[in-house]
Write a protein that holds these residues in place. Structure first.
Motif, mmCIF file in Angstrom:
data_model
loop_
_atom_site.group_PDB
_atom_site.id
_atom_site.type_symbol
_atom_site.label_atom_id
_atom_site.label_comp_id
_atom_site.label_asym_id
_atom_site.label_seq_id
_atom_site.Cartn_x
_atom_site.Cartn_y
_atom_site.Cartn_z
ATOM 1 N N ARG A 136 0.829 -1.203 0.000
ATOM 2 C CA ARG A 136 0.000 0.000 0.000
ATOM 3 C C ARG A 136 0.866 1.257 0.000
ATOM 4 O O ARG A 136 0.562 2.234 -0.691
ATOM 5 C CB ARG A 136 -0.923 0.000 1.227
ATOM 6 C CG ARG A 136 -2.025 -1.036 1.166
ATOM 7 C CD ARG A 136 -2.819 -1.072 2.465
ATOM 8 N NE ARG A 136 -3.459 0.201 2.765
ATOM 9 C CZ ARG A 136 -4.616 0.591 2.244
ATOM 10 N NH1 ARG A 136 -5.264 -0.200 1.409
ATOM 11 N NH2 ARG A 136 -5.134 1.760 2.564
ATOM 12 N N ARG A 158 2.154 2.059 -3.344
ATOM 13 C CA ARG A 158 1.140 2.600 -4.255
ATOM 14 C C ARG A 158 0.647 3.974 -3.809
ATOM 15 O O ARG A 158 -0.262 4.544 -4.426
ATOM 16 C CB ARG A 158 -0.052 1.634 -4.346
ATOM 17 C CG ARG A 158 0.287 0.308 -5.004
ATOM 18 C CD ARG A 158 -0.907 -0.617 -5.001
ATOM 19 N NE ARG A 158 -1.947 -0.126 -5.904
ATOM 20 C CZ ARG A 158 -2.314 -0.731 -7.018
ATOM 21 N NH1 ARG A 158 -1.723 -1.852 -7.386
ATOM 22 N NH2 ARG A 158 -3.272 -0.231 -7.765
ATOM 23 N N ILE A 218 -0.935 4.707 -0.980
ATOM 24 C CA ILE A 218 -2.192 4.652 -0.229
ATOM 25 C C ILE A 218 -1.867 4.813 1.243
ATOM 26 O O ILE A 218 -1.223 3.957 1.844
ATOM 27 C CB ILE A 218 -2.929 3.316 -0.475
ATOM 28 C CG1 ILE A 218 -3.184 3.115 -1.970
ATOM 29 C CG2 ILE A 218 -4.234 3.283 0.301
ATOM 30 C CD1 ILE A 218 -3.767 1.764 -2.319
ATOM 31 N N SER A 219 -2.315 5.923 1.834
ATOM 32 C CA SER A 219 -1.953 6.215 3.221
ATOM 33 C C SER A 219 -3.011 5.773 4.227
ATOM 34 O O SER A 219 -2.696 5.199 5.263
ATOM 35 C CB SER A 219 -1.679 7.712 3.388
ATOM 36 O OG SER A 219 -2.814 8.464 2.989
ATOM 37 N N GLU A 220 -4.290 6.061 3.927
ATOM 38 C CA GLU A 220 -5.354 5.709 4.875
ATOM 39 C C GLU A 220 -5.582 4.206 4.879
ATOM 40 O O GLU A 220 -5.775 3.607 3.830
ATOM 41 C CB GLU A 220 -6.654 6.431 4.508
ATOM 42 C CG GLU A 220 -7.739 6.261 5.550
ATOM 43 C CD GLU A 220 -8.969 7.111 5.232
ATOM 44 O OE1 GLU A 220 -9.642 7.545 6.176
ATOM 45 O OE2 GLU A 220 -9.238 7.344 4.045
ATOM 46 N N ASP A 221 -5.562 3.626 6.065
ATOM 47 C CA ASP A 221 -5.731 2.172 6.177
ATOM 48 C C ASP A 221 -6.729 1.870 7.295
ATOM 49 O O ASP A 221 -6.412 1.981 8.473
ATOM 50 C CB ASP A 221 -4.383 1.505 6.472
ATOM 51 C CG ASP A 221 -4.464 -0.010 6.405
ATOM 52 O OD1 ASP A 221 -5.575 -0.535 6.161
ATOM 53 O OD2 ASP A 221 -3.437 -0.681 6.586
#
Length: 277
Positions: A133, A136, A138-141
């Protein structure tokens, strides 16, 4: 093209349906977002067939659900992301990796040992997922943190219930159901204000807050909101069916009946239920 038990035929059919020049106009314009509701609906229909123990329907509904997987995979392949084969490879690799006691050498020979091994493997998978992630951007998890174990894939009512149960484990909870009733009244007031403002986004937001509070009181009085709503849905079906059959018996139709006439029959249905109850 003919039917087949080979999965490759289904993949070929989906590719043909999505062909920009010769495919189906409806299938061609679909996206992940437009198909998502159908995917959820098909999963529920599988569940319904199981509850009814209808194996004919179950076979049919599993096919419909499989079609959703093929549909999403085809759209992902068109976007250069992954293919159906990648989906199959990913799940087979995961099952092999999580069951070394079956597919490789392992000392896990008891249920407890297998569970610990499973948890260890899942933790390793989470680390790998976090790395992917990050790569790619993508920070919010939503899978991170104390509430991360609550799946976003749950139906919204179930997700709300499980989020509240999880938060309650660390004391973030109401002490009794009565204050929640006050909160519900507060949320109703805010919904009224949102309706008066005409702001659809605010209305949707306040409606969600109201439903979340209603779920909370259900949890406190040990009435599962999903099952409670299912009961109400069944009751609504029964009463509306009484309206329909009563109208038909008197040569009337739903389309021609006034709201007052339908309300009269609705109340009659409620009276019958009270007598039977």
């Amino acid at each position: 093209m003919e039917a087949s038990k080979d999965i490759s035929r289904l993949i070929e059919i989906m590719a043909a349906l999505r062909n920009p020049e010769t495919g189906c106009p409806w299938d061609i314009v679909q996206t992940f977002e437009t198909i998502k509701p159908y995917t959820i609906e098909e999963a529920y229909e599988v569940s319904d067939a199981i509850e009814r123990n209808d194996m004919d329907d179950l076979c049919d509904e599993l096919g419909d659900l499989l079609l959703q997987v093929v549909f999403h995979a085809r759209m992902a392949e068109e976007g250069g992301e992954f293919s159906f084969g990648d989906v199959v490879e990913a799940i087979t690799a995961k099952m092999i990796r999580r069951h070394p006691h079956v597919f490789a050498r392992s000392e896990a020979d008891t249920p407890d040992a297998v569970k610990k091994q499973w948890d260890d493997i899942k933790q390793a998978e989470k680390r790998e997922r976090a790395e992917r992630r990050a790569a790619r951007g993508i920070s919010e998890d939503f899978k991170a943190g104390f509430l991360g174990s609550v799946q976003r894939s749950f139906p919204a009512l179930t997700e709300a219930l499980k989020l509240q149960e999880r938060a309650a484990k660390v004391g973030f909870d109401w002490s009794a159901p009565e204050p929640i009733l006050d909160k519900i009244e507060e949320e109703i007031g805010e919904l009224r204000e949102a309706l008066a403002s005409g702001d659809h986004g605010k209305v949707s937001d306040e409606l969600g807050d109201l439903i979340f509070a209603v779920v909370n009181i259900g949890r406190h009085v040990k009435a599962d909101p999903e099952q409670s709503l299912r009961g109400t849905n069944t009751k609504f079906r029964r009463r509306f069916n009484h309206i329909e059959t009563s109208l038909e018996a008197q040569g009337e139709t739903l389309e021609a009946a006034t709201l007052e006439r339908m309300e009269e029959l609705w109340q009659a249905a409620k009276a019958i239920e009270r007598q039977l109850g």
